[in-house]
Write an enzyme that holds these catalytic residues in place. Structure first.
Site, PDB file in Angstrom:
ATOM      1  N   TYR A 128       0.865  -1.191   0.000  1.00 23.96           N
ATOM      2  CA  TYR A 128       0.000   0.000   0.000  1.00 23.96           C
ATOM      3  C   TYR A 128       0.897   1.235   0.000  1.00 23.96           C
ATOM      4  O   TYR A 128       1.534   1.539   1.004  1.00 23.96           O
ATOM      5  CB  TYR A 128      -0.855  -0.047   1.260  1.00 23.96           C
ATOM      6  CG  TYR A 128      -2.056   0.875   1.303  1.00 23.96           C
ATOM      7  CD1 TYR A 128      -2.400   1.715   0.251  1.00 23.96           C
ATOM      8  CD2 TYR A 128      -2.885   0.879   2.424  1.00 23.96           C
ATOM      9  CE1 TYR A 128      -3.510   2.531   0.322  1.00 23.96           C
ATOM     10  CE2 TYR A 128      -4.004   1.697   2.493  1.00 23.96           C
ATOM     11  CZ  TYR A 128      -4.312   2.520   1.446  1.00 23.96           C
ATOM     12  OH  TYR A 128      -5.418   3.327   1.510  1.00 23.96           O
ATOM     13  N   LYS A 153      -1.496  -1.148  -4.016  1.00 28.37           N
ATOM     14  CA  LYS A 153      -2.681  -0.348  -3.731  1.00 28.37           C
ATOM     15  C   LYS A 153      -2.208   1.083  -3.584  1.00 28.37           C
ATOM     16  O   LYS A 153      -1.216   1.345  -2.880  1.00 28.37           O
ATOM     17  CB  LYS A 153      -3.294  -0.869  -2.429  1.00 28.37           C
ATOM     18  CG  LYS A 153      -4.617  -0.270  -2.028  1.00 28.37           C
ATOM     19  CD  LYS A 153      -5.184  -1.136  -0.893  1.00 28.37           C
ATOM     20  CE  LYS A 153      -6.521  -0.671  -0.418  1.00 28.37           C
ATOM     21  NZ  LYS A 153      -6.472   0.536   0.405  1.00 28.37           N
TER      22      LYS A 153
HETATM   23  O1  LIG Z   1      -6.887   0.483   3.982  1.00 30.49           O
HETATM   24  C1  LIG Z   1      -8.064   0.872   3.885  1.00 30.49           C
HETATM   25  O2  LIG Z   1      -8.902   0.663   4.730  1.00 30.49           O
HETATM   26  C2  LIG Z   1      -8.487   1.582   2.631  1.00 30.49           C
HETATM   27  O3  LIG Z   1      -7.723   2.102   1.939  1.00 30.49           O
HETATM   28  C3  LIG Z   1      -9.805   1.521   2.189  1.00 30.49           C
HETATM   29  C4  LIG Z   1     -10.802   2.554   2.068  1.00 30.49           C
HETATM   30  O4  LIG Z   1     -11.887   1.735   1.738  1.00 30.49           O
HETATM   31  C5  LIG Z   1     -10.718   3.681   1.048  1.00 30.49           C
HETATM   32  O5  LIG Z   1     -10.352   3.238  -0.182  1.00 30.49           O
HETATM   33  C6  LIG Z   1     -12.040   4.424   1.026  1.00 30.49           C
HETATM   34  O6  LIG Z   1     -12.231   5.259   1.946  1.00 30.49           O
HETATM   35  O7  LIG Z   1     -12.890   4.199   0.138  1.00 30.49           O
END
Ligand SMILES: O=C([O-])C(=O)C[C@H](O)[C@@H](O)C(=O)[O-]
Length: 297
Positions: A128, A153
């Site tokens: 990430y 990601k």
């Molecule tokens: O690590 C995480 O929880 C994320 O990056 C996910 C989130 O779902 C993000 O993409 C969002 O806020 O839509």
């Protein structure tokens, strides 16, 4: 749909295992294709390694093989290695590796970090990139060539950088199978732009509290229903992002409040985040009601 559950806390601040199981079960029943437990939305930054392992075990038991479970590891290298071992032991199918924080590392150091952590586990790993971890396309291609790194990601939102990364990784042998994810806060807001650079997968925090809206948006985007995509962006996602941006940390705190509004009390957030004010919760409730009306129409 990739489901990033929140981590429920009981009144005494401890991990609420029963509610986590219920929340995950609800998400899988609503059509989640994968569960990413204890990640950004799950307050990874505020959990102990023991809690991450416990949350992972709960996710594995609750999903019971219906969908894959990925769990987070990250932070200091030895801590991240320990967390990788723990989530593997708890039965996870993969790891979302969050970057080290407080430091700005050179590219070589980021590669070494991923190598050191992935050496502790057999599990496939998605890296990430966010915060100070900003990959060049050459570094991304090196990470993609590591044996158990299967995806990247993006939480930076630098579309040009990401476009260069996608093109560089796709160009190397085997790079076609590498997975890219849009992991920006409220990822739907940037989903159309990311599709344009070949990143179709995104994480949806909205799915955690309004799966009907997240699913409808995802279907509309996939089917090319531009009218519905635009209506949901204009009347639900954009106002949600406006509210989210009023207080740092609301990208997580509002999601938790949303899950509670929809009937499962998941408690508040841990410091340093703060819970939304009653006025902000009321605005969120209105937005959810309107979004649900739009998708039901
Ligand atoms: O690590 C995480 O929880 C994320 O990056 C996910 C989130 O779902 C993000 O993409 C969002 O806020 O839509």
């Amino acid at each position: 749909m990739l489901f990033f559950p929140v981590t429920p806390f009981a009144a005494d601040g401890s991990l609420d295992e029963e509610r986590l199981a219920q929340h995950i079960d609800n998400g899988v029943a609503a059509g989640a294709g994968g569960v990413f437990v204890a990640c950004g939305t799950g307050e990874f930054h505020a959990l102990t390694s023991q809690e991450i392992e416990r949350a992972t075990r709960i996710a594995v038991e609750t999903t019971a093989g219906r969908v894959p479970v990925l769990a987070a590891a990250g932070g200091p290298t030895p801590v991240a290695r320990d967390q990788a071992v723990r989530v593997e032991r708890a039965g996870a199918d993969g790891i979302l590796l969050l970057p080290p924080y407080l430091v700005t590392a050179p590219q070589e150091g980021l590669v070494r970090y991923v190598e050191d952590v992935t050496a502790a586990t057999e599990l496939p790993v998605v890296f990430y990139q966010r915060g100070t971890a900003r990959l060049t396309e050459a570094t991304a291609a090196r990470l993609a060539a590591l044996p158990n790194v299967v995806g990247l990601k993006d939480g930076l939102g630098d579309v040009e950088r990401m476009h260069r990364i996608v093109r560089a990784v796709r160009a190397v042998p085997g790079g076609q199978d590498f997975q890219f994810f849009n992991g920006l806060p409220t990822a739907e807001m940037t989903a159309p732009a990311y599709r344009g650079i070949g990143v179709g997968l995104y994480s949806s925090a909205v799915f955690a509290f309004a799966p009907e809206i997240a699913q409808a948006f995802h279907r509309a985007l996939t089917d090319g229903d531009e009218a519905l995509v635009n209506t949901l962006l204009d009347e639900f996602y954009a106002p949600l992002v406006t509210l989210r941006d009023e207080v740092p940390g609301y990208a997580v705190a509002l999601v938790k409040a949303g899950v509670t509004l929809r009937g499962l009390d998941v408690g508040g957030v841990r410091a340093p985040l703060i819970d939304p004010t009653p006025e902000h919760v009321a605005r969120l409730a209105k937005l959810i009601d309107h979004g649900l009306e739009v998708v039901a129409a």
